[in-house]
Design a protein around this motif. Structure first.
Motif, PDB file in Angstrom:
ATOM      1  N   ALA A 143      75.789  69.739  71.676  1.00 53.48           N
ATOM      2  CA  ALA A 143      74.602  69.233  70.974  1.00 53.48           C
ATOM      3  C   ALA A 143      74.427  67.736  71.250  1.00 53.48           C
ATOM      4  CB  ALA A 143      74.737  69.476  69.476  1.00 53.48           C
ATOM      5  N   LEU A 144      75.520  66.998  71.173  1.00 53.61           N
ATOM      6  CA  LEU A 144      75.431  65.549  71.383  1.00 53.61           C
ATOM      7  C   LEU A 144      75.039  65.211  72.824  1.00 53.61           C
ATOM      8  CD1 LEU A 144      78.490  64.418  69.229  1.00 53.61           C
ATOM      9  CD2 LEU A 144      76.090  63.964  68.744  1.00 53.61           C
ATOM     10  N   ASP A 145      75.506  66.008  73.785  1.00 49.58           N
ATOM     11  CA  ASP A 145      75.112  65.781  75.195  1.00 49.58           C
ATOM     12  C   ASP A 145      73.595  65.856  75.321  1.00 49.58           C
ATOM     13  OD1 ASP A 145      77.751  65.618  75.967  1.00 49.58           O
ATOM     14  OD2 ASP A 145      77.848  67.655  76.800  1.00 49.58           O
ATOM     15  N   LYS A 146      73.007  66.901  74.705  1.00 49.89           N
ATOM     16  CA  LYS A 146      71.554  67.107  74.816  1.00 49.89           C
ATOM     17  C   LYS A 146      70.787  65.996  74.082  1.00 49.89           C
ATOM     18  CE  LYS A 146      69.315  70.268  75.766  1.00 49.89           C
ATOM     19  NZ  LYS A 146      68.563  71.009  76.736  1.00 49.89           N
ATOM     20  N   ILE A 147      71.279  65.638  72.910  1.00 53.22           N
ATOM     21  CA  ILE A 147      70.581  64.629  72.094  1.00 53.22           C
ATOM     22  C   ILE A 147      70.686  63.253  72.749  1.00 53.22           C
ATOM     23  CG2 ILE A 147      70.649  63.443  69.855  1.00 53.22           C
ATOM     24  CD1 ILE A 147      71.595  66.317  68.815  1.00 53.22           C
ATOM     25  N   ARG A 148      71.842  62.957  73.284  1.00 45.40           N
ATOM     26  CA  ARG A 148      72.032  61.655  73.922  1.00 45.40           C
ATOM     27  C   ARG A 148      71.081  61.472  75.103  1.00 45.40           C
ATOM     28  NH1 ARG A 148      75.505  57.862  73.414  1.00 45.40           N
ATOM     29  NH2 ARG A 148      77.270  58.939  72.529  1.00 45.40           N
ATOM     30  N   ALA A 149      70.776  62.572  75.779  1.00 46.35           N
ATOM     31  CA  ALA A 149      69.874  62.503  76.938  1.00 46.35           C
ATOM     32  C   ALA A 149      68.478  62.018  76.514  1.00 46.35           C
ATOM     33  CB  ALA A 149      69.802  63.870  77.603  1.00 46.35           C
ATOM     34  N   LEU A 150      68.150  62.133  75.218  1.00 42.39           N
ATOM     35  CA  LEU A 150      66.850  61.670  74.723  1.00 42.39           C
ATOM     36  C   LEU A 150      66.892  60.194  74.309  1.00 42.39           C
ATOM     37  CD1 LEU A 150      65.981  64.826  72.605  1.00 42.39           C
ATOM     38  CD2 LEU A 150      65.176  64.246  74.898  1.00 42.39           C
ATOM     39  N   ASN A 151      68.070  59.587  74.452  1.00 44.45           N
ATOM     40  CA  ASN A 151      68.224  58.146  74.259  1.00 44.45           C
ATOM     41  C   ASN A 151      67.855  57.635  72.863  1.00 44.45           C
ATOM     42  OD1 ASN A 151      69.131  55.869  75.378  1.00 44.45           O
ATOM     43  ND2 ASN A 151      67.147  55.242  76.267  1.00 44.45           N
ATOM     44  N   PRO A 152      68.335  58.278  71.793  1.00 45.61           N
ATOM     45  CA  PRO A 152      68.001  57.782  70.440  1.00 45.61           C
ATOM     46  C   PRO A 152      68.652  56.424  70.177  1.00 45.61           C
ATOM     47  CG  PRO A 152      69.670  59.476  70.293  1.00 45.61           C
ATOM     48  CD  PRO A 152      69.280  59.403  71.741  1.00 45.61           C
ATOM     49  N   ARG A 153      68.132  55.744  69.128  1.00 44.50           N
ATOM     50  CA  ARG A 153      68.642  54.407  68.789  1.00 44.50           C
ATOM     51  C   ARG A 153      70.118  54.463  68.385  1.00 44.50           C
ATOM     52  NH1 ARG A 153      64.529  51.323  64.860  1.00 44.50           N
ATOM     53  NH2 ARG A 153      65.511  52.697  63.355  1.00 44.50           N
ATOM     54  N   SER A 154      70.485  55.481  67.621  1.00 42.28           N
ATOM     55  CA  SER A 154      71.889  55.640  67.231  1.00 42.28           C
ATOM     56  C   SER A 154      72.141  57.110  66.919  1.00 42.28           C
ATOM     57  CB  SER A 154      72.203  54.794  65.988  1.00 42.28           C
ATOM     58  OG  SER A 154      71.541  55.345  64.858  1.00 42.28           O
ATOM     59  N   ILE A 155      73.405  57.497  66.955  1.00 41.08           N
ATOM     60  CA  ILE A 155      73.773  58.894  66.617  1.00 41.08           C
ATOM     61  C   ILE A 155      75.004  58.858  65.707  1.00 41.08           C
ATOM     62  CG2 ILE A 155      74.295  61.219  67.476  1.00 41.08           C
ATOM     63  CD1 ILE A 155      73.431  60.431  70.238  1.00 41.08           C
ATOM     64  N   LYS A 156      74.930  59.667  64.634  1.00 41.23           N
ATOM     65  CA  LYS A 156      76.102  59.897  63.783  1.00 41.23           C
ATOM     66  C   LYS A 156      76.321  61.404  63.701  1.00 41.23           C
ATOM     67  CE  LYS A 156      75.251  55.951  60.751  1.00 41.23           C
ATOM     68  NZ  LYS A 156      74.585  55.548  59.507  1.00 41.23           N
ATOM     69  N   PHE A 157      77.543  61.796  63.399  1.00 40.74           N
ATOM     70  CA  PHE A 157      77.829  63.227  63.234  1.00 40.74           C
ATOM     71  C   PHE A 157      78.357  63.455  61.821  1.00 40.74           C
ATOM     72  CE2 PHE A 157      80.100  67.161  63.381  1.00 40.74           C
ATOM     73  CZ  PHE A 157      79.298  67.941  64.203  1.00 40.74           C
TER      74      PHE A 157
END
Ligand code: URA
Length: 209
Positions: A143-157
């Protein structure tokens, strides 16, 4: 190294213990999950960006801070992640919601994607990915691989429960993603379930046992 935020507030720990109990009914499990996710949302949103606005009180005009809730995206890993949404949205009702459908191949325990729908302008958003169980970590990493590809400002899990294996897998693939959890359990059993854990979160939320 991923930061791990182990949230040990008494209310959170109390509710989690009630949820672990195999005798908990579907309705109490769901209610506790709603309450728990709202409490965890409180902690995970601690550093959310604010904006200053003018507000007219009955006496005069002043300035105050409000949360820029529209910039927040919650991303639920289907299906169990959906169990965390209502509680979180009760705290941040302006958040947008994405879904990613992954199932675990029972033989390989690897994540297989079947659905992906995100809010627009992900590159402007702070993302919280939600799944109650960070077990092998394979679904979370996919999931994080796919989301990171969209270049969000930050990611938390955010999860309820994890274990050393899940933390290590997520950390190896996404060392900059902080993990928020209510418990770090002993480990995984041979089927990839967290032990002592709480069983299959999706089945317990949706009553499909
Ligand atoms: N998914 C669950 O629902 N429970 C576990 O223990 C591991 C993965």
């Amino acid at each position: 190294m991923s930061e791990v935020h182990h949230i040990i507030h008494p209310l959170i720990q109390h509710k989690l213990t009630l949820m672990r109990n195999r005798q908990a009914s579907t309705s109490s499990f769901r209610r506790l999950l709603n309450e728990l996710s709202a409490l965890m949302a409180y902690e995970i949103t601690r550093d959310m960006p604010m904006q200053e606005v003018e507000v007219e009180t009955p006496l005069e005009t002043t300035t105050g801070q409000i949360i820029d809730g529209k910039k927040l995206a919650l991303v639920s890993i289907l299906r169990a992640g959906n169990g965390l949404l209502d509680g979180m949205l009760s705290i941040v009702p302006g958040a947008r919601v994405g879904h990613i459908g992954l199932y675990r191949d029972p033989k390989t325990l690897q994540a297989v994607e079947y659905y992906f729908k995100m809010p627009s302008h992900m590159e402007e958003r702070d993302v919280i990915v939600v799944d109650p169980m960070l077990a092998t970590g394979n679904s979370a990493v996919a999931a994080l691989d796919k989301i990171r590809a969209l270049n969000p400002r930050s990611i938390k899990f955010m999860c309820l429960l994890t274990c050393p294996e899940g933390i290590a897998t997520l950390h190896k693939a996404h060392p900059d993603v902080p993990i928020f959890t209510a418990a770090i359990d002993r480990g995984l059993n041979e089927k990839g379930y967290i032990v002592p854990g709480l069983g299959d979160a999706g089945d317990r939320i949706f009553g499909t046992l």
